[in-house]
Design a protein around this motif. Structure first.
Motif, short mmCIF file in Angstrom:
data_model
loop_
_atom_site.label_atom_id
_atom_site.label_comp_id
_atom_site.label_asym_id
_atom_site.label_seq_id
_atom_site.Cartn_x
_atom_site.Cartn_y
_atom_site.Cartn_z
N PHE A 144 83.58 -52.93 47.92
CA PHE A 144 82.66 -51.81 48.11
C PHE A 144 82.76 -50.89 46.90
CE2 PHE A 144 84.21 -53.17 52.24
CZ PHE A 144 83.05 -53.35 52.97
N VAL A 207 80.81 -48.73 55.22
CA VAL A 207 81.79 -49.82 55.20
C VAL A 207 81.73 -50.62 56.49
CG1 VAL A 207 84.26 -50.36 55.18
CG2 VAL A 207 83.34 -48.68 53.59
N GLY A 261 74.82 -51.74 46.14
CA GLY A 261 75.49 -52.44 47.23
C GLY A 261 74.59 -53.35 48.03
#
Length: 377
Positions: A144, A207, A261
């Protein structure tokens, strides 16, 4: 940072954060990590109500209780991050012990002159957990990236507030006593508390909710068991039509930075899908985020054709901003390397490293345990 006399606005923020973490985090993606994070936000919500009640009835014990259950929430955020990063479960005694010790210490000193010292020490302990949170964020950074920035910022300023709290105590200890020597600290902390809660919520939800294809311990163990069995039978039959191939996406860290991401996750999913589409149905496959290891029952000429097709398919895919994506492959046949799975893994990894060092978008074949044969497209 602790809930200060922020009243209804802080309660609203904390309640909303708690509901969001439970509803969008734990219920949507149940795991040990999201359970720990949800519990941390429950502690924060209960603390906010205790602090409001303390302000209404002007009760020091309630104010101490609120601070005592809010500060240990950091321990459970850290514990959840340990589960998310795979660091282990060894932090349970520290987080649970802090949750017990913090309210007990503050309640015991609530109406005494020692409360100021106890609170400042408690705050420093919470800052230590903030530093541990940063350590876990660093461990998660290869997977991440921008998702970690909000909590990284919040956790980084926590020790700054802790230093201020200690310095304020020293200054007041050297000067004239005040009626409430924590009033200034509460005011300053009140500014940072809401920011920290929002930062933590953003990162932890990102997350928790982002899909990941990392191999689990069960899948890895199953692959090894099946692969070892197949290789043992192949060795007994002197069957040399087996190869281990190590297929990895080139420069995943740079691609994540370039794509962001969400787009990178789609790229990784496309990469895995392309590899699975080319590998034969009877291959045994161990899947990671941007890497697949496969035991392939084919002749060397057939494996060579597979690898050429695979590289062409990966590099031909369309990606954001026209950025070209490629892969590098390490190929370890059993003929030169042998039938030991670990030896094949090592040889394939070394061959992959050679392919990547030569610019990627190519394969390299191990011709013996510590050598490679030039490959290509």
């Amino acid at each position: 940072m602790t809930p200060s006399a922020t009243g209804v606005p802080f309660i609203a923020i904390m309640t909303l954060a708690c509901v969001a973490m439970i509803g969008l985090g734990f219920l949507s993606r149940p795991s040990r990590a999201t359970a720990m994070w949800s519990f941390a936000f429950v502690l924060g919500m209960l603390a906010s109500y205790a602090m409001l009640a303390a302000a209404i009835v002007d009760d020091e014990a309630l104010r101490a209780l609120g601070a005592g259950i809010f500060l240990p929430a950091n321990g459970f955020i850290w514990l959840g991050l340990r589960h998310a990063s795979g660091s282990g479960r060894g932090g349970w005694p520290w987080a649970a012990g802090y949750l017990v010790a913090s309210p007990v210490a503050l309640l015991a000193t609530a109406r005494t002159d020692a409360y100021s010292i106890a609170f400042r020490i408690d705050f420093v302990v919470a800052a230590v957990f903030a530093v541990l949170i940063i350590v876990e964020l660093v461990r998660l950074f290869p997977v991440f990236r921008e998702e970690l920035l909000p909590l990284g910022f919040g956790a980084a300023i926590f020790p700054v507030f802790a230093v201020y709290t200690l310095l304020d105590g020293v200054v007041r200890a050297l000067g004239a006593p005040a009626d409430d020597d924590l009033a200034t600290v509460r005011g300053v902390n009140g500014v940072g508390t809401g920011v920290y809660v929002v930062c933590a919520l953003i990162t932890l939800l990102l997350v928790a909710r982002r899909p990941r294809a990392a191999v689990g311990e069960g899948e890895s163990a199953a692959f090894e068991a099946v692969a070892r069995g197949r290789l043992a039978r192949a060795a007994a039959a002197d069957d040399a039509w087996w190869s281990l191939v190590d297929i990895r996406l080139d420069d995943p860290a740079d691609l994540r930075t370039a794509f962001g991401g969400t787009a990178f996750e789609r790229t990784a999913e496309r990469f895995r899908a392309d590899v699975l589409a080319v590998l034969p149905a009877d291959a045994d496959i161990e899947r990671h985020d941007t890497r697949l290891v496969a035991l392939v029952p084919r002749s060397q000429e057939a494996v060579r054709r597979l690898l050429v097709t695979l590289l062409a398919r990966v590099s031909a895919a369309d990606h954001p901003n026209g950025i070209r994506v490629s892969a590098s492959i390490g190929w370890a046949p059993v003929a030169p390397v042998g039938y030991d799975l670990e030896a094949l893994r090592t040889a394939a990894a070394e061959a992959h490293a050679m392919a990547f060092e030569k610019g990627g978008d190519r394969w390299e074949r191990a011709v013996e345990p510590c050598a490679t044969d030039a490959g290509g497209r």
